[in-house]
Design an enzyme around this catalytic site. Structure first.
Site, short mmCIF file in Angstrom:
data_model
loop_
_atom_site.label_atom_id
_atom_site.label_comp_id
_atom_site.label_asym_id
_atom_site.label_seq_id
_atom_site.Cartn_x
_atom_site.Cartn_y
_atom_site.Cartn_z
N GLY A 51 0.89 -1.32 -0.02
CA GLY A 51 0.03 0.05 -0.05
C GLY A 51 0.98 1.30 -0.07
O GLY A 51 1.92 1.32 -0.73
N TYR A 233 -16.66 5.97 8.56
CA TYR A 233 -15.27 6.47 8.39
C TYR A 233 -14.66 7.67 9.45
O TYR A 233 -14.45 7.35 10.62
CB TYR A 233 -14.56 6.58 6.85
CG TYR A 233 -13.04 6.49 6.91
CD1 TYR A 233 -12.39 5.24 6.74
CD2 TYR A 233 -12.05 7.30 7.60
CE1 TYR A 233 -11.10 5.14 6.91
CE2 TYR A 233 -11.04 7.25 7.86
CZ TYR A 233 -10.19 6.11 7.36
OH TYR A 233 -8.93 5.86 7.70
P1 NAI Z 1 -1.69 -1.68 4.06
O1 NAI Z 1 -2.65 -2.91 4.61
O2 NAI Z 1 -1.49 -1.86 2.54
O3 NAI Z 1 -0.33 -1.43 4.66
C1 NAI Z 1 -0.21 -1.67 6.01
C2 NAI Z 1 1.40 -1.99 6.41
O4 NAI Z 1 1.62 -2.09 8.01
C3 NAI Z 1 1.94 -3.08 5.89
O5 NAI Z 1 3.34 -2.98 5.36
C4 NAI Z 1 1.95 -4.34 6.98
O6 NAI Z 1 3.13 -5.05 7.14
C5 NAI Z 1 2.12 -3.12 8.04
N1 NAI Z 1 1.84 -3.53 9.50
C6 NAI Z 1 0.72 -4.15 9.92
N2 NAI Z 1 0.75 -4.39 11.09
C7 NAI Z 1 1.97 -4.11 11.52
C8 NAI Z 1 2.71 -4.54 12.86
N3 NAI Z 1 2.08 -5.01 13.83
N4 NAI Z 1 3.88 -4.30 12.72
C9 NAI Z 1 4.46 -4.03 11.82
N5 NAI Z 1 4.11 -3.54 10.47
C10 NAI Z 1 2.69 -3.93 10.42
O7 NAI Z 1 -2.40 -0.44 4.32
P2 NAI Z 1 -2.50 1.06 3.66
O8 NAI Z 1 -4.03 1.23 2.97
O9 NAI Z 1 -1.42 1.38 2.64
O10 NAI Z 1 -2.52 1.95 4.85
C11 NAI Z 1 -1.27 2.71 5.38
C12 NAI Z 1 -1.83 3.88 5.94
O11 NAI Z 1 -2.49 4.66 5.10
C13 NAI Z 1 -2.86 3.77 7.35
O12 NAI Z 1 -2.95 4.36 8.29
C14 NAI Z 1 -4.25 3.88 6.66
O13 NAI Z 1 -5.25 4.39 7.47
C15 NAI Z 1 -3.94 5.11 5.69
N6 NAI Z 1 -4.80 5.40 4.21
C16 NAI Z 1 -5.12 4.50 3.48
C17 NAI Z 1 -5.90 4.86 2.66
C18 NAI Z 1 -6.86 4.12 1.65
O14 NAI Z 1 -7.60 4.25 1.16
N7 NAI Z 1 -6.13 2.72 1.41
C19 NAI Z 1 -6.49 6.11 2.41
C20 NAI Z 1 -5.87 7.21 3.22
C21 NAI Z 1 -5.04 6.90 4.36
#
Ligand code: NAI
Length: 386
Positions: A51, A233
C-alpha cells in the site's frame, strides 16, 4: 508450484511471487519515468511492505536515492502456503534497490513491540547514523502494548447504527449493509491500535536512541472522505483514531520543536489496499470514485500519490497544508465536481447498472494486483518458487 488466485470476499489466500515483483517493478518504473527529486536521504518506513508505505519507500529510494529501512509484519512461506504479498514485495524491492547500489534493509516483526523499536534503533546506529524522515504507515487489526494488553480495532459507528448501500463482493449485488454502533470500550481500543500513541512511542525511541536527525520530518497517513462515508469512517471508530493521530502530530511538533522536527499528517486518497477493502460500504464508493476520476483524467494510485507527496509537496520547505496543518493529498478526490458526480451516481446505482456506473474492473484489477495476479506479462501457468 503453480499458484492460482483463491479469492474469498475481500481477501486472496494465495499470492504470486512473480506478480508481486511485477507490481513493485511497475511502481519503480513509474518513479524513474518521473525523474529525480530532492528528498530526504535516510528514511525509516514503518509499515513498508504494501500500500502507501511501500509506495512511499519506492518513491524516495528511486526518486531521491534515499537509503530506506522498512518495518513490516509479514509471513514467510512454509513451503506449502505462499508468503504474504508484503513479504514478496519486500524481497523484490530490496533486490531492485541493491542492484542500483541503494541501501535497503527491512525488519520483519511487530512494530508495536519494544523489541522491534530497539532493534530498529540499533540498525540505524550501525548502518545510517540517523534518519531524517520517518513515515508511519501502519494499518493493523490489533496491538499488544508494552503492558501486555491486546487491543482490537473495529470498524463501527460512534453513534447509532448506520445503513447504506453496499456492494456485496461475493455475489456482485448492491444490497444494504448495516454498520453497528461501537461501545465506548471499542472506540478506545480502536484509538489504541490506529491512533497516535505508537507513532509517539516510535519518535520517543528514535530520539532517546540518538538516531533522529536535526530538522527531521515525520509523516503519518490519514483519510477523511465524503460525508456519505462519515458514519463509517470519519465519524466512526477509525475516524476517532485518526483524530488522535492528528493530535499526536501537534504534540510531536511541540515536543521536538528545538530539534527542528516537523510532524505532518498527510490525508491521502481512497485506494484499494489490503486494509481498505475490508471496510463495508467503502468499496462501492471506491469503484464509483475510480470511474469518475479516471474519466476526468485525475485518477492516481498509491505510487502517483506518494510521488506527488514527496516529490512535489514535501520537497519544498514551505509545504502547503490546510488550516489544521494537514497535507491534502485527497485534493483531486474531494474536488467539488468529482464529489458531485460520485454522489449523483451513488443515488442511482443498483445491481443492474453497477458495471456501467462503477469501475468494477478497475477495482478488481487493483485487488488482484495486490496479490500478484492478473499481470498480462506474467505466465501464471508456469511453476514458481514460493
Ligand atoms: P496496507 O494494509 O497496505 O499496509 C499496512 C502496512 O502495515 C503493511 O506494510 C504491514 O506489513 C504493516 N503492518 C501491519 N501491522 C503491523 C505490525 N503490527 N507491525 C509492523 N508492521 C505492520 O494499508 P494502507 O492502506 O497502505 O494503509 C497505510 C496507512 O494509510 C493507514 O494509516 C491507512 O489508514 C492510511 N490510508 C489509507 C487509505 C486507503 O484508502 N487505503 C487512504 C488514506 C490513508
Amino acid at each position: 508450484m503453480i499458484v492460482e488466485a483463491k479469492v474469498r470476499e475481500f481477501i486472496c489466500t494465495t499470492v504470486h511471487p512473480t506478480g508481486c515483483r511485477e507490481n513493485v517493478k511497475r511502481q519503480i518504473d513509474y518513479i524513474k519515468g518521473k525523474g529525480k527529486f530532492q528528498g530526504k536521504k535516510r528514511v525509516l518506513v514503518i509499515g513498508a511492505s504494501t500500500g502507501y508505505g511501500l509506495a512511499s519507500r519506492i518513491a524516495l529510494a528511486f526518486g531521491a536515492e534515499a537509503a530506506t529501512l522498512g518495518i513490516m509484519f509479514e509471513k514467510e512461506s512454509n513451503g506449502k502456503r505462499t508468503a504474504t504479498p508484503g513479504w514478496y514485495n519486500t524481497k523484490a524491492f530490496e533486490k531492485f534497490a541493491q542492484e542500483e547500489g541503494l541501501y535497503a534493509k527491512s525488519l520483519n516483526g511487530d512494530a508495536f513491540s519494544e523489541e522491534i523499536k530497539a532493534e530498529t534503533v540499533r540498525q540505524i546506529q550501525k548502518d545510517l547514523g540517523n534518519v531524517d524522515l520517518v513515515i508511519y504507515s501502519l494499518a493493523a487489526p490489533r496491538r499488544t502494548t508494552k503492558e501486555g494488553i491486546t487491543y482490537h480495532s473495529v470498524l463501527k459507528t460512534c453513534s447509532q447504527e448506520f445503513t447504506e448501500k453496499s456492494w456485496n463482493l461475493r455475489n456482485n449485488m448492491i444490497l444494504k449493509a448495516t454498520i453497528p454502533a461501537a461501545s465506548q470500550e471499542e472506540i478506545e481500543a480502536t484509538i489504541k491500535v490506529m491512533g497516535g500513541e505508537d507513532w509517539y512511542q516510535w519518535m520517543d525511541a528514535l530520539k532517546k536512541g540518538g538516531v533522529l536527525a536535526k530538522n527531521a520530518v515525520t509523516v503519518a497517513y490519514s483519510y477523511i472522505g465524503p460525508e456519505l462515508t462519515y458514519p463509517v469512517y470519519y465519524h466512526g471508530t477509525i475516524g476517532m483514531a485518526k483524530k488522535d493521530l492528528e493530535e499526536t502530530a501537534k504534540r510531536l511538533n511541540r515536543q521536538y520543536k528545538e530539534d527542528g522536527l516537523l510532524a505532518y499528517i498527510s490525508v491521502n486518497k481512497a485506494l484499494v489496499t489490503q486494509a481498505s477493502s475490508a471496510i463495508p460500504i467503502v468499496p462501492l464508493y471506491f469503484a464509483i470514485l475510480y470511474k469518475v476520476m479516471k474519466k476526468k483524467g485525475v485518477h492516481e494510485g498509491c505510487i502517483e500519490q506518494m510521488r506527488r507527496l514527496y516529490g512535489e509537496k514535501l520537497s519544498v520547505s514551505d509545504c502547503s497544508t490546510d488550516k489544521e496543518g494537514r497535507i491534502r493529498m485527497d485534493d483531486y478526490e474531494m474536488e467539488e465536481s468529482v464529489q458531485q458526480e460520485v454522489m449523483e451516481i451513488w443515488n442511482r446505482i443498483s445491481t443492474e447498472n453497477l458495471s456501467d456506473l462503477a469501475d468494477v474492473d478497475g477495482y478488481w484489477e487493483d485487488f488482484y494486483h495486490m496479490f500478484g495476479f492478473r499481470f498480462e506479462n506474467v505466465d501464471y501457468s508456469k511453476e514458481v518458487e514460493i
